[in-house]
Design an enzyme around this catalytic site. Structure first.
Site, PDB file in Angstrom:
ATOM      1  N   ASP A 285       0.846  -1.186   0.000  1.00  0.00           N
ATOM      2  CA  ASP A 285       0.000   0.000   0.000  1.00  0.00           C
ATOM      3  C   ASP A 285       0.883   1.239   0.000  1.00  0.00           C
ATOM      4  O   ASP A 285       2.038   1.202   0.421  1.00  0.00           O
ATOM      5  CB  ASP A 285      -0.958   0.022   1.199  1.00  0.00           C
ATOM      6  CG  ASP A 285      -2.160   0.919   0.910  1.00  0.00           C
ATOM      7  OD1 ASP A 285      -3.144   0.421   0.332  1.00  0.00           O
ATOM      8  OD2 ASP A 285      -2.091   2.121   1.228  1.00  0.00           O
ATOM      9  N   CYS A 384     -14.997  -1.504  -5.505  1.00  0.00           N
ATOM     10  CA  CYS A 384     -16.259  -1.478  -4.739  1.00  0.00           C
ATOM     11  C   CYS A 384     -17.161  -0.395  -5.313  1.00  0.00           C
ATOM     12  O   CYS A 384     -17.700   0.430  -4.592  1.00  0.00           O
ATOM     13  CB  CYS A 384     -15.998  -1.270  -3.244  1.00  0.00           C
ATOM     14  SG  CYS A 384     -15.098   0.248  -2.877  1.00  0.00           S
TER      15      CYS A 384
END
Length: 448
Positions: A285, A384
């Site tokens: 990340d 998402c």
């Protein structure tokens, strides 16, 4: 110190002012506010209902209010929010009598403003009570009416209607007004789902087994994150749709897997569990504090096969060898239109330009991770969101520019049975109304 209901309404009003002013995330701000005021469980319930409910229905509340405040266009922000919160109670909460809601609003107006403001607030709310709400049937354009009725910006409703048709859009807008269930994924390396359910039920929680995901549970009452079972790593909080990305990836024991945008680690830890704590899951990340979250989650769950790295995945080729990973998951940054029930404020801050900008970032990320995948390896692209430009079109463009990749429809065979009927090719769009989870997209590609 326990707050009274009166204070809860004032706190809700302040929260709404802050969310709008700073474009803060409602879920984070709400949690901080609950801690700060040390609210009782009853007050937490009311504050959550008032904050989320008023945010969810902001546009329709304004439609109802406008005829009654058009003489007072220059109202201070907090007065607008006070009127919205109060009208929300009057229209949508049966258990609070109108007179109580109006009385509290007038008291808050007195303490925050002066007698004149209190009298204005009282006058507006009493007029609504007397005259009733303006009718939504006065809006002749069906898209504009759906937009106001379900408090979704008109550009978004138009976009969804063009992409998915009116009926599907209407269902999605309506379910976006409801509160989502909290779901969790049982850590099968530590405990079975049945055992976990028993532990939580003995603790007083109301639990239902997910009919969709074999290792998932739903909490019908109570916050699972505050349980001893959570602390001991028996499960992790995750939406059911999000769990499907790991099924689509299909990682096997002892493989070398990359999770390219991994924080806060829900999918990384799921992959690691599916690999039964063997092999290696490289969780990458961009932000140090988010990588810390992945490490904390892995530690709590007792997973030792996760290795984290703070990196920008757009330059990830500099860190790892070409064709070294068996499987790669790219859960890309996206508009998040699939999680509006959890973050209702998002509806009012996103623009169409944001979606176009994200699509190009998604393309860059896909292009940068692909050289790291072995020939014959699996690449899963997920988001998402519910939007064809960010989803189907992004994948289609990628496949056109990367002839070494093909869609892999065989992933259907490893998906949970309940999901299989929704899959027609190499990808899957889940709508929030399909089974009450987040809106989510998954595409499965194979490197030839």
């Amino acid at each position: 110190m326990t707050s009274t209901n009166k204070n809860v309404r004032a706190i809700a009003m302040d929260l709404l002012v802050t969310i709008e002013k700073n474009q803060s995330y409602s879920n984070l701000l709400l949690n901080n506010t609950i801690e700060k005021h040390q609210l009782s469980p009853v007050d937490v319930g009311l504050l959550t209902e008032l904050t989320y409910g008023t945010l969810q229905r902001k546009m329709v509340l304004d439609y109802f209010l406008n005829p009654f405040i058009k003489e007072n266009k220059k109202l201070a922000n907090w007065i607008h929010h006070l009127l919205r919160v109060t009208l929300y109670q009057m229209v949508y909460l049966d258990r609070i009598p109108d007179r109580a809601a109006i009385y509290e609003a007038v008291e808050i107006a007195k303490s925050r403003g002066h007698k004149g403001i209190a009298s204005l607030v009282n006058g507006v709310l009493r007029s609504i009570q007397r005259q009733g709400l303006p009718s939504l049937n006065d809006i002749s354009d069906p898209i504009e009416r759906l937009s106001i009725e379900t408090s979704h910006p008109q550009w978004l409703v138009t976009r969804w209607v063009n992409q998915f048709g009116y009926e599907k859009t209407k269902e999605m807008c309506e379910i976006n007004l409801t509160a989502p269930l909290q779901t969790a994924r049982v850590n099968l390396t530590k405990i079975s789902r049945d055992e976990c359910v028993t532990v939580l039920e003995e603790d007083g929680y109301q639990i239902e087994k997910s009919p969709i995901i074999p290792e998932a549970i739903r909490s019908l009452k109570g916050n699972l994150a505050s349980t001893i079972a959570f602390k001991y790593g028996m499960f992790t909080i995750q939406d059911e749709s999000s769990m499907l990305a790991t099924y689509a990836l299909g990682a096997m024991p002892n493989e070398y897997v990359l999770d390219a945008c991994a924080a806060p680690g829900g999918k990384s830890t799921h992959i690691a569990e599916k690999m039964n704590n063997t092999g290696e899951v490289i969780s990458v990340d961009l932000h140090q504090h988010k990588v810390r979250l992945i490490n904390e989650n892995a530690k709590r769950l007792g997973l030792e096969n996760i290795i984290t790295s703070v990196s920008d995945s757009r330059h990830i080729q500099e860190k790892f060898k070409t064709e070294s990973f068996d499987r790669i998951l790219l859960d890309a940054p996206c508009s998040g239109l699939g999680v509006m029930r959890r973050k209702p404020d998002m509806k009012y801050t996103k623009t169409e330009n944001d979606l176009a900008r994200l699509s190009s970032i998604q393309q860059d990320l896909l292009t940068s991770v692909t050289p790291l995948l072995k020939k014959g390896g699996t690449l899963v692209y997920s988001t998402c969101t519910v939007d064809k430009e960010e989803n189907e079109l992004t994948v289609k463009t990628f496949l056109e520019n990367h002839p070494e990749f093909v869609g892999d429809p065989t992933f259907k065979n490893r998906m949970p049975e309940a999901i299989q009927p929704l899959i027609t090719g190499y990808d899957l769009q889940i709508f929030p109304q399909d089974f009450g989870s987040d809106g989510f997209y998954i595409a499965v590609l194979k490197k030839a």
